[in-house]
Design a protein around this motif. Structure first.
Motif, mmCIF file in Angstrom:
data_model
loop_
_atom_site.group_PDB
_atom_site.id
_atom_site.type_symbol
_atom_site.label_atom_id
_atom_site.label_comp_id
_atom_site.label_asym_id
_atom_site.label_seq_id
_atom_site.Cartn_x
_atom_site.Cartn_y
_atom_site.Cartn_z
ATOM 1 N N GLY A 1 0.453 4.844 4.650
ATOM 2 C CA GLY A 1 1.157 4.278 5.793
ATOM 3 C C GLY A 1 2.618 3.962 5.565
ATOM 4 N N ARG A 2 3.133 4.272 4.375
ATOM 5 C CA ARG A 2 4.502 3.851 4.054
ATOM 6 C C ARG A 2 5.562 4.612 4.833
ATOM 7 N NH1 ARG A 2 2.702 7.164 0.064
ATOM 8 N NH2 ARG A 2 4.108 8.723 -0.852
ATOM 9 N N ARG B 281 4.175 -5.473 8.587
ATOM 10 C CA ARG B 281 3.168 -4.540 8.063
ATOM 11 C C ARG B 281 1.947 -5.271 7.498
ATOM 12 N NH1 ARG B 281 3.700 0.782 6.512
ATOM 13 N NH2 ARG B 281 5.933 0.572 6.977
ATOM 14 N N THR C 156 -3.366 0.959 8.939
ATOM 15 C CA THR C 156 -2.051 0.331 8.914
ATOM 16 C C THR C 156 -1.832 -0.385 10.239
ATOM 17 O OG1 THR C 156 -1.151 2.021 7.435
ATOM 18 C CG2 THR C 156 0.434 0.712 8.679
ATOM 19 N N TYR D 2 -8.035 4.380 5.839
ATOM 20 C CA TYR D 2 -6.795 3.658 5.608
ATOM 21 C C TYR D 2 -6.237 3.179 6.940
ATOM 22 C CZ TYR D 2 -7.698 6.523 1.577
ATOM 23 O OH TYR D 2 -8.329 7.139 0.530
ATOM 24 N N ALA E 295 0.829 -1.211 0.000
ATOM 25 C CA ALA E 295 0.000 0.000 0.000
ATOM 26 C C ALA E 295 0.860 1.255 0.000
ATOM 27 C CB ALA E 295 -0.915 -0.003 1.215
ATOM 28 N N TRP F 166 -7.675 -1.214 3.269
ATOM 29 C CA TRP F 166 -8.521 -0.136 2.747
ATOM 30 C C TRP F 166 -9.951 -0.476 3.119
ATOM 31 C CZ3 TRP F 166 -11.005 -0.101 -2.586
ATOM 32 C CH2 TRP F 166 -11.638 1.128 -2.830
ATOM 33 N N SER G 237 -1.804 -3.797 5.684
ATOM 34 C CA SER G 237 -2.531 -2.591 5.283
ATOM 35 C C SER G 237 -3.934 -2.943 4.812
ATOM 36 C CB SER G 237 -1.777 -1.869 4.158
ATOM 37 O OG SER G 237 -0.446 -1.580 4.541
#
Length: 248
Positions: free
Chosen positions: A212-213, A224, A239, A237, A209, A228, A226
């Motif tokens: 959140g990066r 991680r 995370t 969003y 995604a 949606w 992620s």
């Protein structure tokens, strides 16, 4: 609106509980609390820490569901507001809300099963914050971040609210951090325009995604995940950073 003006505006709102309540309710068509509550279905275990609890609404939600909660809040005005919310709703104790910094948590290692943060400021991108979160989490624990959410141009009122958001937040409100799902969101909205008013909420896992990066999860040993989450009226969003279990 320039970043400096936006920062000043948010800091002003955060120092007044009544302005904050208005700003987190009316411009978002009452969906702010819906987005906050996305945390609830994702909690792990029973001991929960909230970073930046604001007015304390989510803290009340978690306490009412039987979780053992504590909260860290940097703003003294919001500490007082959250404590007042607990007292008004008749749950918890004022001492559950502590003034402090997410970059230096006053808890022993392995204290919490979940750490949550909804609509955080830049502190969530600080490696010191995530390092501290990883420290206080137990093995298999998780960090849950609702980093962003926005309305979709549904109905008569939300398109007008989106114009306000555009002025405050910039084009990312309309075009979002989701180029890989933009077409799907547009198709969903076209369908929503001809459907009855229902609030079906869909969760989709998003590998690699874009949102959140900037939260340095991997750097601090968290895995991680992620998501949606979207309905005909909005999208959010999520995370999640999962702490690996201790190998025997």
């Amino acid at each position: 609106m320039t970043p400096h003006v936006r920062k000043w505006l948010f800091e002003t709102l955060y120092k007044n509980r009544y302005l904050y309540r208005f700003a987190s309710t009316v411009p978002f068509a009452g969906q702010w609390r819906t987005w906050q509550r996305l945390v609830l279905a994702r909690l792990h275990g029973t001991d929960v820490l909230e970073l930046g609890c604001g007015l304390g609404d989510l803290l009340v939600d978690m306490l009412q569901r039987g979780y053992h909660c504590q909260a860290i809040e940097q703003s003294p005005e919001m500490v007082a507001a959250a404590r007042a919310t607990l007292q008004k709703r008749g749950v918890g104790q004022p001492t559950l809300v502590m003034q402090g910094s997410a970059q230096s948590l006053p808890f022993s290692s392995g204290t919490f099963d979940s750490v949550v943060s909804t609509f955080p400021s830049e502190y969530i991108h600080d490696p010191n914050t995530i390092s501290e979160v990883a420290r206080v989490l137990r093995p298999d624990g998780r960090l849950i971040v609702i980093e962003g959410a926005n309305l979709l141009p549904s109905g008569m009122i939300q398109p007008l609210l989106l114009l306000v958001h555009l002025l405050v937040y910039g084009p990312k409100v309309i075009f979002g951090p989701r180029p890989h799902v933009q077409r799907r969101a547009e198709q969903q909205q076209a369908q929503a325009n001809v459907e009855a008013e229902t609030e079906e909420v869909i969760t989709e896992v998003v590998p690699d995604a874009q949102f959140g990066r900037f939260i340095p999860l991997e750097r601090c040993g968290l895995r991680r995940h992620s998501e949606w989450v979207h309905s005909p009226r909005w999208e959010a969003y999520v995370t999640i950073g999962e702490k690996k279990s201790v190998q025997p």
